[in-house]
Scaffold this active site. Structure first.
Site, PDB file in Angstrom:
ATOM      1  N   GLU A  18      17.317  10.522   6.501  1.00 14.48           N
ATOM      2  CA  GLU A  18      17.548  11.400   7.664  1.00 14.48           C
ATOM      3  C   GLU A  18      16.208  11.999   8.137  1.00 14.48           C
ATOM      4  O   GLU A  18      15.942  12.089   9.328  1.00 14.48           O
ATOM      5  CB  GLU A  18      18.540  12.492   7.262  1.00 14.48           C
ATOM      6  CG  GLU A  18      18.794  13.543   8.333  1.00 14.48           C
ATOM      7  CD  GLU A  18      18.815  14.948   7.756  1.00 14.48           C
ATOM      8  OE1 GLU A  18      17.988  15.767   8.167  1.00 14.48           O
ATOM      9  OE2 GLU A  18      19.661  15.219   6.873  1.00 14.48           O
TER      10      GLU A  18
ATOM     11  N   GLU B 112      46.502  37.996   4.210  1.00 10.91           N
ATOM     12  CA  GLU B 112      45.976  39.286   3.756  1.00 10.91           C
ATOM     13  C   GLU B 112      46.862  40.450   4.142  1.00 10.91           C
ATOM     14  O   GLU B 112      46.497  41.607   3.960  1.00 10.91           O
ATOM     15  CB  GLU B 112      44.556  39.479   4.314  1.00 10.91           C
ATOM     16  CG  GLU B 112      43.610  38.383   3.857  1.00 10.91           C
ATOM     17  CD  GLU B 112      42.181  38.572   4.353  1.00 10.91           C
ATOM     18  OE1 GLU B 112      41.875  39.642   4.906  1.00 10.91           O
ATOM     19  OE2 GLU B 112      41.389  37.640   4.179  1.00 10.91           O
TER      20      GLU B 112
HETATM   21 ZN   LIG Z   1      16.605  17.942   5.030  1.00  3.00          ZN
END
Ligand SMILES: [Zn+2]
Length: 968
Positions: free
Chosen positions: A102, A329
């Protein structure tokens, strides 16, 4: 709360530039049961009622799936490409390779061989770019001024056709990955994941380290990492595994042509990926008990169960049904019962990590100090709740309610920023059929009791992984990559038997019908000449009521915001602490009542601001007054009990203490505000006050605070003037009846003196060093602000390129405009595992010196380009009601009663000439005139401390000696 499904389990590594602005948009997934769906033609997708964009799905001849989005009014175009490959595919002996890829992919292609070409192109056309690597996905995305989509795609598409992976950058990017790893080494979430990796089945690919280190990415004899990288790319980066989403202002046909021309060349390598069949936990390893020592003072009891792949059930979302009830909740919920005993303060439930072949269901309970010794009883209560659902809690009524809310959320979904939208949808296109790419997250149209029951049957004590995270728990080993102290052992039958037969607990019941679900989603009629800016409806009794009926987005939503300002609220550390504690206790008073509102698409806020307390309600307008009235009442008559006070002040103190554990760069940004604002106090002073303050004092203070107020209120959205007046009256009656109108205190921002630089060292336990240089402009004229904005824009990518890319000083490197109120300033910031503050300071100075050497001839074209890019950015219109509201609210809080701060700066940028800019650049940025503040974290580099500027030893004394800008 319900765990946001899509973001929770996917560890994402942001390779990037704009990490402050680009965090993932958490989608609460849920779904619509539309009336019988109208038939779609091929390529069409299901869209919400308010969606004005045009969509088309196509598949290229190489089997790449593409979603085209045409939005003629968009300022930004954007694109994202998702590859269905991630750290899962890392070879065992090359962990982190997908992530490394990447990083390397961006650095040059056949047609654009220069490593910085893409980044520079995007940056100089008002864009951002980023990418992340997850377990099964690698996602690349950018946005850009919408005129430049085609040339941006020219560059972007080549990464997937002919990247160079230039050998000379391999070493550099390895270090970038290493810096990223080190920057997160003290991050408790990463550290916890590292432990999870150790306890899962070693045969499961999740057991691998996804980030990568210098060691896992090292060149080996005869096997340089680049060879493995090329092999990985050629094997996995196949068009049949890719999805692409492109959003632009061009018509669909034109977008289709743009994409087809550029992406059809991506090779189809016919890669096929099978689901993972290895179980996430090796047979016989559950139930298991893990103990983890965190860096911060977290105390969490969490539960995880391996379950089957939930993606095929995207139309039913049976698991989400369970998560919604466990994570409730309101009164009768598990959290409510735990809070009554003082054992917990927050709880979330939902799907966590998921992959092709399976998923984890998680329940995370944030414990109080008092809850820590009661882990087994809490576990018992959790199983009582699961039994409560199984025995009579699988109800069509509850399912239909969740369905209705999800449907409303989808129909009136706000448009996200294009860059987030494309990145998210590219992921969706991998998971859903194309026609459901928008709706898939929200679909909930199959109530299947048998399936819900089958899932519940898997949530047993025998199948659970229970993890107790707390300081000081007993551990006996350390995780491999983050050195997290932990232990893991089986849970003996004697211990878990009682949970198998937990029985029912009368305190735990099913949710009541939700009174906050909007019934009226109609749009209020607009007057013939709708106003463009808010108008002041009322200014009596200390309340300034501003109103604007939305004419732009036309959605049944609104935003009602109230700022209560008092001279007392933050004028000392003591008062700041009291205001904070009051706001927190009021919030807690409201929680059970208002939690259903948040499920129904209403968000609300009770928080301390710089001068008092903000109350805010946003979302569907129908039931807002119901919630607002309750909020006002809670503030006027807070229930300040000793138990609540003990819990809240303990928690506040803990957070203040843990602030210091934040990454050094965050610490410095926060400290900068503390230095610059007169009324902001260092954490150490706040902690000292928390230790002193008593409940009685807070009670007393609450009276004093509310007795003298000045209030600004903005009602914006699907409201008429009469609606706004009613809301204003509510505030006056409920809150201001006994209040004396008192002018709001001014906001004061330090004016740094000419001719001097200062320095300040901030202590941190982190090993990384960090350095922040803040340069304040000499004045706050509009032209000065405009000039500094252009300068910041010009320097930003070069600063990043020099310090991060070329010199490899760290993963977090940025320069950014840093306006404080209307005082213009600029920040340079880097966090480094390899260089101390002195070396970083040298690098900053060299960088600035390099810019000082540039001739006017060199600067002129840069100036022109970035001035116009900045003007484009400023001219961008808000994309949704929330963003529009935020702009109005900021202007109101900053005293821009014409609501035109942006227009004013834009006008100044448009008329700024090079001749005006150049001297301001020299004065305010290159630093020939002082007004600099250097802040450092030494990290492990205590031997090379910062020497530049005069030290600030005593912050209070320093502030006392300064002048301040004053803003009303
Ligand atoms: Zn990275």
């Amino acid at each position: 709360m319900v765990t946001p499904t899509l973001s929770a389990g996917r560890a994402r590594h942001w390779a990037l530039l704009f990490l402050l602005t680009l965090l993932c948009a958490c989608q609460l997934s849920s779904k619509p049961a539309a009336p019988p769906a109208p038939a779609l033609r091929p390529g069409e997708v299901f869209t919400g009622a308010n969606d004005t964009r045009a969509y088309r799905f196509i598949e290229l001849p190489n089997r790449m799936k593409v979603l085209l989005i045409s939005d003629p009014g968009t300022d930004k175009a954007a694109a994202a490409l998702d590859v269905n490959v991630g750290s899962r595919q890392d070879p065992d002996d090359r962990q982190g390779l997908a992530h490394f890829l990447e990083h390397m992919l961006f650095l040059g292609t056949d047609r654009f061989p220069q490593a910085e070409e893409y980044q520079n192109f995007i940056a100089s056309h008002s864009g951002n770019h980023n990418a992340f690597t997850a377990f099964e996905h690698t996602n690349f995305f950018f946005d850009v001024d919408s005129q430049y989509l085609a040339p941006a795609l020219d560059r972007f598409s080549r990464f997937f056709v002919a990247p160079l992976f230039t050998a000379e950058y391999v070493d550099r990017e390895k270090h970038a990955v290493y810096s990223e790893y080190m920057a997160n080494i003290r991050d408790d979430q990463r550290r916890g994941l590292d432990v999870l990796r150790e306890v899962v089945n070693p045969e499961h690919p999740f057991s691998k380290f996804s980030v990568g280190s210098l060691d896992t990415l090292a060149d080996r004899p005869g096997r340089p990492v680049r060879d493995d990288l090329l092999q990985f790319y050629e094997k996995n980066y196949s068009s049949n595994l890719m999805t692409l989403v492109v959003l632009g202002r061009e018509p669909l046909d034109q977008l289709q042509q743009m994409v087809t021309e550029r992406f059809s060349e991506v090779p189809d390598r016919e890669r096929h990926i099978d689901p993972i069949t290895a179980p996430l936990f090796a047979p016989g390893t559950l139930p298991q008990q893990v103990r983890v020592q965190p860096v911060q003072q977290d105390r969490t009891l969490s539960f995880a169960w391996p379950i089957g792949d939930t993606r095929p059930d995207y139309r039913g979302k049976s698991l989400e049904y369970i998560g919604n009830i466990l994570g409730h909740e309101g009164g009768g919920s598990l959290l409510s019962a735990l809070k009554q005993r003082g054992w917990a303060q927050a709880l979330s439930a939902g799907q966590g990590f998921d992959y092709q072949g399976g998923a984890l269901f998680n329940v995370n309970i944030e414990l109080t100090q008092a809850g820590l010794p009661h882990a087994d009883e809490i576990t018992q209560m959790l199983f009582q709740t699961i039994l409560r659902i199984r025995d009579g809690g699988i109800q069509e009524r509850l399912y239909r309610e969740q369905q209705k809310v999800a449907e409303q959320r989808f129909q009136f979904r706000e448009q996200a920023e294009p860059i987030r939208e494309v990145s998210h949808l590219a992921g969706n296109l991998q998971d859903y059929p194309p026609e459901e790419v928008l709706r898939g997250d929200y679909l909930m149209e199959r109530f299947e009791p048998a399936q819900i029951k089958a899932l519940l049957d898997q949530l047993t004590p025998q199948r659970m992984l229970r993890t107790l995270t707390a300081p000081g728990v007993a551990t006996n080993k350390k995780s491999t990559f983050y050195q997290t102290p932990f232990s893991a052992e089986p849970i003996p039958g004697l211990q878990y038997e009682p949970w198998v037969n937990a029985g029912l607990n009368p305190a735990i019941t099913l949710p009541e019908p939700n009174i906050f679900i909007a019934d009226d989603l109609s749009l209020k009629p607009l007057p013939a000449q709708p106003a463009q800016k808010p108008v002041l409806l009322d200014s009596g009794a200390g309340l300034h009521l501003w109103f604007l009926q939305d004419a732009q987005f036309r959605t049944p939503k609104g935003d009602t915001a109230l700022s209560l300002r008092s001279p007392l609220a933050t004028d000392s550390a003591e008062h700041t602490v009291k205001t904070e504690l009051l706001a927190r206790m009021v919030r807690e008073n409201l929680n059970e009542f208002s939690y259903p509102a948040s499920l129904a698409g209403l968000s609300y806020q009770v928080a301390r601001n710089g001068r008092g307390i903000t109350l805010r309600v946003a979302g569907f307008n129908d039931k807002q007054s119901l919630l607002l009235e309750r909020m006002l009442n809670a503030l006027r008559n807070p229930q300040l009990t000793p138990e609540l006070f003990a819990r809240i002040s303990f928690e506040y103190r803990r957070q203040l203490q843990d602030n210091n554990q934040r990454p050094p760069y965050e610490l410095l940004i926060s400290d900068l505000s503390t230095v610059l604002y007169r009324n902001q106090w260092p954490d150490s002073e706040l902690i000292a006050q928390v230790d002193k303050v008593t409940l009685e004092q807070v009670r007393q203070f609450a009276q004093e605070l509310l007795a003298h107020l000045d209030a600004d209120m903005l009602v914006y959205g699907n409201y008429t003037e009469a609606d706004a007046r009613k809301l204003g009256d509510l505030v006056k009656q409920q809150l201001l009846a006994q209040t004396q109108a008192t002018p709001a205190p001014a906001v004061e921002v330090m004016q740094l003196p000419a001719g001097r630089d200062y320095r300040r060292t901030v202590p941190s336990p982190h090993d990384d060093a960090a350095l922040l240089l803040y340069r304040q402009a000499a004045d706050n004229a509009k032209s000065t602000r405009a000039a500094l904005g252009v300068s910041a824009q010009m320097l930003s990518s070069d600063f990043y390129a020099q310090l991060r890319t070329d010199q490899q000083l760290g993963y977090i490197v940025m320069s950014t405009p840093f306006p404080v109120r209307d005082v213009p300033g600029l920040v340079f910031l880097a966090q480094s595992p390899v260089a101390g503050p002195a070396q970083l300071a040298k690098a900053y100075k060299e960088f600035l010196h390099g810019w000082a050497q540039r001739s006017p001839d060199q600067l002129l074209p840069l100036f022109e380009r970035h001035r116009s890019a900045l003007a484009q950015r400023l001219a961008e219109q808000p994309k949704n009601l929330g963003e529009a509201s935020e702009r109005l609210w900021q202007d109101l809080n900053s005293g821009y009663l014409q609501f035109d701060s942006r227009e004013q700066i834009l006008a100044a940028v448009r008329v700024l000439t090079f001749e005006q800019w150049l001297p301001l650049f020299k004065r305010d940025v290159l630093g020939t005139d002082g007004r600099g503040l250097w802040q450092a974290v030494d990290g492990r580099f205590t031997q090379q401390p910062l020497r530049v500027g005069e030290p600030i030893d005593d912050l209070d004394a320093f502030k006392t000696a300064r002048y301040f800008y004053t803003f009303p």
